[in-house]
Scaffold this motif. Structure first.
Motif, PDB file in Angstrom:
ATOM      1  N   GLU A  64       0.772  -1.028   0.055  1.00  0.00           N
ATOM      2  CA  GLU A  64      -0.054   0.262   0.138  1.00  0.00           C
ATOM      3  C   GLU A  64       0.920   1.352   0.040  1.00  0.00           C
ATOM      4  O   GLU A  64       0.489   2.191  -0.657  1.00  0.00           O
ATOM      5  CB  GLU A  64      -0.901   0.037   1.244  1.00  0.00           C
ATOM      6  CG  GLU A  64      -2.056   0.994   1.133  1.00  0.00           C
ATOM      7  CD  GLU A  64      -3.093   0.467   2.333  1.00  0.00           C
ATOM      8  OE1 GLU A  64      -3.330  -0.382   2.738  1.00  0.00           O
ATOM      9  OE2 GLU A  64      -3.622   1.673   2.542  1.00  0.00           O
ATOM     10  N   LYS A  68       6.340   3.903  -2.984  1.00  0.00           N
ATOM     11  CA  LYS A  68       6.087   5.382  -3.411  1.00  0.00           C
ATOM     12  C   LYS A  68       7.498   6.257  -2.995  1.00  0.00           C
ATOM     13  O   LYS A  68       8.000   6.056  -2.047  1.00  0.00           O
ATOM     14  CB  LYS A  68       5.061   5.940  -2.384  1.00  0.00           C
ATOM     15  CG  LYS A  68       3.697   5.240  -2.853  1.00  0.00           C
ATOM     16  CD  LYS A  68       2.311   5.511  -2.046  1.00  0.00           C
ATOM     17  CE  LYS A  68       1.129   4.739  -2.660  1.00  0.00           C
ATOM     18  NZ  LYS A  68      -0.126   4.865  -1.641  1.00  0.00           N
ATOM     19  N   HIS A 101       4.226  -0.894  -6.877  1.00  0.00           N
ATOM     20  CA  HIS A 101       3.323   0.390  -6.919  1.00  0.00           C
ATOM     21  C   HIS A 101       4.081   1.574  -6.235  1.00  0.00           C
ATOM     22  O   HIS A 101       4.413   1.596  -5.114  1.00  0.00           O
ATOM     23  CB  HIS A 101       1.915   0.114  -6.128  1.00  0.00           C
ATOM     24  CG  HIS A 101       1.044   1.366  -6.143  1.00  0.00           C
ATOM     25  ND1 HIS A 101       0.349   1.582  -7.068  1.00  0.00           N
ATOM     26  CD2 HIS A 101       0.999   2.268  -5.250  1.00  0.00           C
ATOM     27  CE1 HIS A 101      -0.535   2.661  -6.493  1.00  0.00           C
ATOM     28  NE2 HIS A 101      -0.203   2.886  -5.439  1.00  0.00           N
ATOM     29  N   ASN A 148       1.037   6.240 -12.324  1.00  0.00           N
ATOM     30  CA  ASN A 148      -0.255   6.210 -11.313  1.00  0.00           C
ATOM     31  C   ASN A 148      -1.083   7.302 -11.440  1.00  0.00           C
ATOM     32  O   ASN A 148      -0.747   8.490 -11.271  1.00  0.00           O
ATOM     33  CB  ASN A 148       0.081   5.975  -9.912  1.00  0.00           C
ATOM     34  CG  ASN A 148      -0.898   5.499  -8.916  1.00  0.00           C
ATOM     35  OD1 ASN A 148      -1.832   4.835  -9.632  1.00  0.00           O
ATOM     36  ND2 ASN A 148      -0.967   5.997  -7.900  1.00  0.00           N
ATOM     37  N   GLN A 233      -8.316   0.750 -11.000  1.00  0.00           N
ATOM     38  CA  GLN A 233      -8.087   0.688  -9.513  1.00  0.00           C
ATOM     39  C   GLN A 233      -9.448   0.127  -8.750  1.00  0.00           C
ATOM     40  O   GLN A 233      -9.269  -0.801  -8.274  1.00  0.00           O
ATOM     41  CB  GLN A 233      -8.000   2.147  -8.810  1.00  0.00           C
ATOM     42  CG  GLN A 233      -6.544   2.695  -9.190  1.00  0.00           C
ATOM     43  CD  GLN A 233      -5.988   4.041  -8.563  1.00  0.00           C
ATOM     44  OE1 GLN A 233      -6.772   4.408  -7.709  1.00  0.00           O
ATOM     45  NE2 GLN A 233      -4.896   4.503  -9.007  1.00  0.00           N
ATOM     46  N   HIS A 235     -11.933   1.865  -7.274  1.00  0.00           N
ATOM     47  CA  HIS A 235     -12.656   2.273  -5.797  1.00  0.00           C
ATOM     48  C   HIS A 235     -13.863   2.519  -6.209  1.00  0.00           C
ATOM     49  O   HIS A 235     -14.486   3.687  -6.492  1.00  0.00           O
ATOM     50  CB  HIS A 235     -11.759   3.579  -5.319  1.00  0.00           C
ATOM     51  CG  HIS A 235     -10.169   3.182  -4.886  1.00  0.00           C
ATOM     52  ND1 HIS A 235      -9.982   2.420  -3.929  1.00  0.00           N
ATOM     53  CD2 HIS A 235      -9.000   3.499  -5.636  1.00  0.00           C
ATOM     54  CE1 HIS A 235      -8.616   2.237  -3.930  1.00  0.00           C
ATOM     55  NE2 HIS A 235      -8.029   2.846  -4.852  1.00  0.00           N
ATOM     56  N   GLU A 265      -6.946  -2.043  -7.426  1.00  0.00           N
ATOM     57  CA  GLU A 265      -7.115  -1.704  -6.002  1.00  0.00           C
ATOM     58  C   GLU A 265      -8.690  -1.730  -5.684  1.00  0.00           C
ATOM     59  O   GLU A 265      -8.990  -0.689  -4.888  1.00  0.00           O
ATOM     60  CB  GLU A 265      -6.704  -0.073  -6.113  1.00  0.00           C
ATOM     61  CG  GLU A 265      -5.241  -0.060  -6.183  1.00  0.00           C
ATOM     62  CD  GLU A 265      -4.963   1.361  -6.292  1.00  0.00           C
ATOM     63  OE1 GLU A 265      -5.781   2.446  -5.545  1.00  0.00           O
ATOM     64  OE2 GLU A 265      -3.748   1.805  -6.801  1.00  0.00           O
ATOM     65  N   TRP A 307      -7.776  -3.330  -2.638  1.00  0.00           N
ATOM     66  CA  TRP A 307      -6.844  -2.393  -1.757  1.00  0.00           C
ATOM     67  C   TRP A 307      -6.779  -2.634   0.035  1.00  0.00           C
ATOM     68  O   TRP A 307      -7.423  -1.808   0.711  1.00  0.00           O
ATOM     69  CB  TRP A 307      -7.334  -0.845  -2.148  1.00  0.00           C
ATOM     70  CG  TRP A 307      -5.886  -0.135  -2.125  1.00  0.00           C
ATOM     71  CD1 TRP A 307      -5.585   1.106  -1.274  1.00  0.00           C
ATOM     72  CD2 TRP A 307      -4.728  -0.083  -2.794  1.00  0.00           C
ATOM     73  NE1 TRP A 307      -4.519   1.580  -1.404  1.00  0.00           N
ATOM     74  CE2 TRP A 307      -3.747   0.681  -2.385  1.00  0.00           C
ATOM     75  CE3 TRP A 307      -4.241  -1.036  -3.533  1.00  0.00           C
ATOM     76  CZ2 TRP A 307      -2.393   0.901  -2.610  1.00  0.00           C
ATOM     77  CZ3 TRP A 307      -2.922  -0.866  -4.165  1.00  0.00           C
ATOM     78  CH2 TRP A 307      -2.146   0.296  -3.751  1.00  0.00           C
TER      79      TRP A 307
HETATM   80  O1  G3I Z   1       4.615   7.135   7.036  1.00  0.00           O
HETATM   81  C1  G3I Z   1       3.422   7.782   8.027  1.00  0.00           C
HETATM   82  C2  G3I Z   1       3.949   7.519   9.356  1.00  0.00           C
HETATM   83  O2  G3I Z   1       5.210   7.725   9.643  1.00  0.00           O
HETATM   84  C3  G3I Z   1       3.103   8.270  10.279  1.00  0.00           C
HETATM   85  O3  G3I Z   1       3.199   7.803  11.679  1.00  0.00           O
HETATM   86  C4  G3I Z   1       1.584   8.077   9.965  1.00  0.00           C
HETATM   87  C5  G3I Z   1       0.705   8.888  10.792  1.00  0.00           C
HETATM   88  O4  G3I Z   1      -0.446   9.233  10.127  1.00  0.00           O
HETATM   89  O5  G3I Z   1       1.448   8.783   8.543  1.00  0.00           O
HETATM   90  C6  G3I Z   1       2.122   7.908   7.603  1.00  0.00           C
HETATM   91  O6  G3I Z   1       1.770   8.261   6.194  1.00  0.00           O
HETATM   92  C7  G3I Z   1       0.709   7.882   5.952  1.00  0.00           C
HETATM   93  C8  G3I Z   1       0.992   6.667   4.781  1.00  0.00           C
HETATM   94  O7  G3I Z   1      -0.426   6.405   4.266  1.00  0.00           O
HETATM   95  C9  G3I Z   1       1.307   5.407   5.536  1.00  0.00           C
HETATM   96  O8  G3I Z   1       0.318   4.928   6.243  1.00  0.00           O
HETATM   97  C10 G3I Z   1       0.063   9.205   5.154  1.00  0.00           C
HETATM   98  O9  G3I Z   1      -0.171  10.212   6.159  1.00  0.00           O
HETATM   99  C11 G3I Z   1      -0.881   8.815   4.304  1.00  0.00           C
HETATM  100  O10 G3I Z   1      -1.211  10.083   3.533  1.00  0.00           O
HETATM  101  C12 G3I Z   1      -0.598   7.476   3.451  1.00  0.00           C
HETATM  102  O11 G3I Z   1      -2.067   7.438   2.617  1.00  0.00           O
HETATM  103  C13 G3I Z   1      -1.736   6.460   1.641  1.00  0.00           C
HETATM  104  C14 G3I Z   1      -2.254   7.279   0.358  1.00  0.00           C
HETATM  105  O12 G3I Z   1      -2.199   6.252  -0.641  1.00  0.00           O
HETATM  106  C15 G3I Z   1      -0.993   8.227  -0.041  1.00  0.00           C
HETATM  107  O13 G3I Z   1       0.085   7.353  -0.314  1.00  0.00           O
HETATM  108  C16 G3I Z   1      -2.815   5.403   1.890  1.00  0.00           C
HETATM  109  O14 G3I Z   1      -2.526   4.684   3.131  1.00  0.00           O
HETATM  110  C17 G3I Z   1      -2.895   4.420   0.722  1.00  0.00           C
HETATM  111  O15 G3I Z   1      -4.005   3.480   0.909  1.00  0.00           O
HETATM  112  C18 G3I Z   1      -3.183   5.440  -0.539  1.00  0.00           C
HETATM  113  O16 G3I Z   1      -3.406   4.414  -1.502  1.00  0.00           O
HETATM  114  C19 G3I Z   1      -3.712   4.938  -3.053  1.00  0.00           C
HETATM  115  C20 G3I Z   1      -2.842   4.581  -3.956  1.00  0.00           C
HETATM  116  O17 G3I Z   1      -1.500   4.688  -3.781  1.00  0.00           O
HETATM  117  C21 G3I Z   1      -3.265   5.004  -5.177  1.00  0.00           C
HETATM  118  N1  G3I Z   1      -4.832   4.906  -5.683  1.00  0.00           N
HETATM  119  C22 G3I Z   1      -5.508   5.266  -4.328  1.00  0.00           C
HETATM  120  C23 G3I Z   1      -5.342   4.804  -3.091  1.00  0.00           C
HETATM  121  C24 G3I Z   1      -6.285   5.284  -2.036  1.00  0.00           C
HETATM  122  O18 G3I Z   1      -6.205   6.481  -1.672  1.00  0.00           O
END
Ligand code: G3I
Length: 351
Positions: A64, A68, A101, A148, A233, A235, A265, A307
């Motif tokens: 997930e 990135k 991804h 993406n 994806q 969603h 996803e 996802w």
């Molecule tokens: O890594 C930090 C961590 O250090 C911190 O403690 C924590 C506190 O909130 O945040 C962590 O980062 C988060 C990360 O996920 C890991 O959990 C980010 O804030 C958060 O923005 C991030 O969100 C992810 C998002 O993509 C952005 O990368 C989601 O989990 C993930 O499900 C989402 O996935 C996307 C696909 O890549 C593309 N398509 C849509 C999909 C859903 O939005």
């Protein structure tokens, strides 16, 4: 190696387009389309029930996060491969494959990369990044979401308007082709995918985005770019209808251009769906059935991934928590790792 089976009646039921129908006898047949799920690193490390769910249901895994830019390359000269290495080792240990991804996205960019300016710097950094990451996993990650979410939210009337990003600003639409060519050069055997969302529903914005994505694919194929598949994806929006004819026609047109399709996803955003669990789970499953059957009417997907696998670990409540305060139920297993109707629907399309 696929380890699970479903009951299959007709010989012809091995055609994906007949999936979703009830089996008429009890002959076991292998599930041919691999199923997979996106994995969070935290529970992968600390939750045995989560690991068991992945090993009992999945043939494919995707991080997930972890690959990135913000995760894998926090500084220009620092690549951190801990998360993807861990996931790949887990996958290999349990006979599963891993998807990558993602290599070029507008989001999850570290601050230093958001400051990239000008065509020379952008090309240098994008190329170096893809060469480094894909080379590390050459022959071990067989499928990549190379680009993406390239299409703008509301594409309007331009032919294939791209979403704003560091890459689009510095290189224009050329960045998509550059990313694909670089990945193909480093790992010629990998399946290279452009991954997109919000292209499946009966909604003017989805229709425009689907049209813009098709135009992008045509332009890439005209230039002989190494694009092998589109990642849908999926969603899915509870409360909206799948544009079955539009989606099938889109997938058929891709197939005619030699471009495959996979579901990368899938989950169901259940914010607007009824509150009772059973009713909601049925509505979630019905939407997924419409989506998968429309795709299969166009062409057989090479994989189906959700996802996440359990409602315990999902991004959905970050943006779409329910007004009634009830937990979201977007995924194939509930918080106690019990199968829901969504898993049965997915399996019915894998024959
Ligand atoms: O890594 C930090 C961590 O250090 C911190 O403690 C924590 C506190 O909130 O945040 C962590 O980062 C988060 C990360 O996920 C890991 O959990 C980010 O804030 C958060 O923005 C991030 O969100 C992810 C998002 O993509 C952005 O990368 C989601 O989990 C993930 O499900 C989402 O996935 C996307 C696909 O890549 C593309 N398509 C849509 C999909 C859903 O939005």
């Amino acid at each position: 190696m696929l380890r699970r089976t479903v009951l299959k009646g007709l010989g012809a039921a091995s055609l994906c387009r007949l999936a979703g129908q009830a089996p008429s006898s009890t002959v076991a047949a292998p599930l041919e389309i691999p199923y997979g799920a996106a994995v969070q690193d935290g529970p992968l490390r600390g939750n045995a029930a989560y690991r068991d769910a992945l090993t009992s249901h999945c043939q494919l895994l995707v991080g997930e996060g972890g690959l990135k830019w913000a995760d894998v390359r926090p500084a220009p000269d620092l690549f951190v491969f801990d998360q993807p290495d861990r996931l790949l080792a887990f996958a290999a240990e349990h006979g599963m494959r891993m998807r990558g991804h993602t290599l070029a996205w507008y989001a999850a960019m570290p601050d230093w990369a958001l400051a990239i300016r000008g065509a020379d710097e952008a090309e240098r950094e994008l190329t170096h990044h893809i060469e480094t990451v894909v080379a590390r996993y050459r022959g071990r990650i067989p499928s990549w979401d190379v680009v993406n979410e390239p299409i703008a939210e509301n594409p309007g009337l331009l032919s294939y308007p791209l979403r704003e990003s560091v890459w689009q600003e510095a290189l224009g639409s050329r960045y998509v082709e550059l990313a694909l060519q670089t990945a193909a050069r480093v790992d010629p055997a990998a399946q290279l995918v452009v991954n997109e969302y919000d292209v499946e529903m009966h909604d003017p914005a989805h229709r425009r985005k689907r049209g813009a994505l098709l135009d992008l694919v045509k332009a890439l194929k005209d230039n002989d770019a190494p694009l092998h598949a589109i990642g849908l994806q999926g969603h899915l929006r509870g409360g909206m209808e799948v544009d079955r004819d539009g989606l099938s026609a889109f997938v058929s047109e891709l197939a005619q251009m030699g471009v495959g399709v996979l579901v990368t996803e899938m989950d169901v955003i259940d914010k607007e769906l009824p509150a009772p669990d059973e009713e909601r789970d049925q509505a979630v499953a019905a939407l997924a059935r419409d989506f998968l059957s429309a795709i299969c009417d166009g062409a057989r997907p090479t994989a189906i991934l959700t996802w996440g696998i359990t409602d315990s670990y999902t991004w959905v409540p970050i943006w779409f928590s329910r007004d009634d305060g009830r937990p979201n139920r977007p995924l194939p297993l509930d918080v106690n790792y019990r199968r829901k109707a969504l898993m049965d629907v997915i399996d019915s399309f894998r024959v």
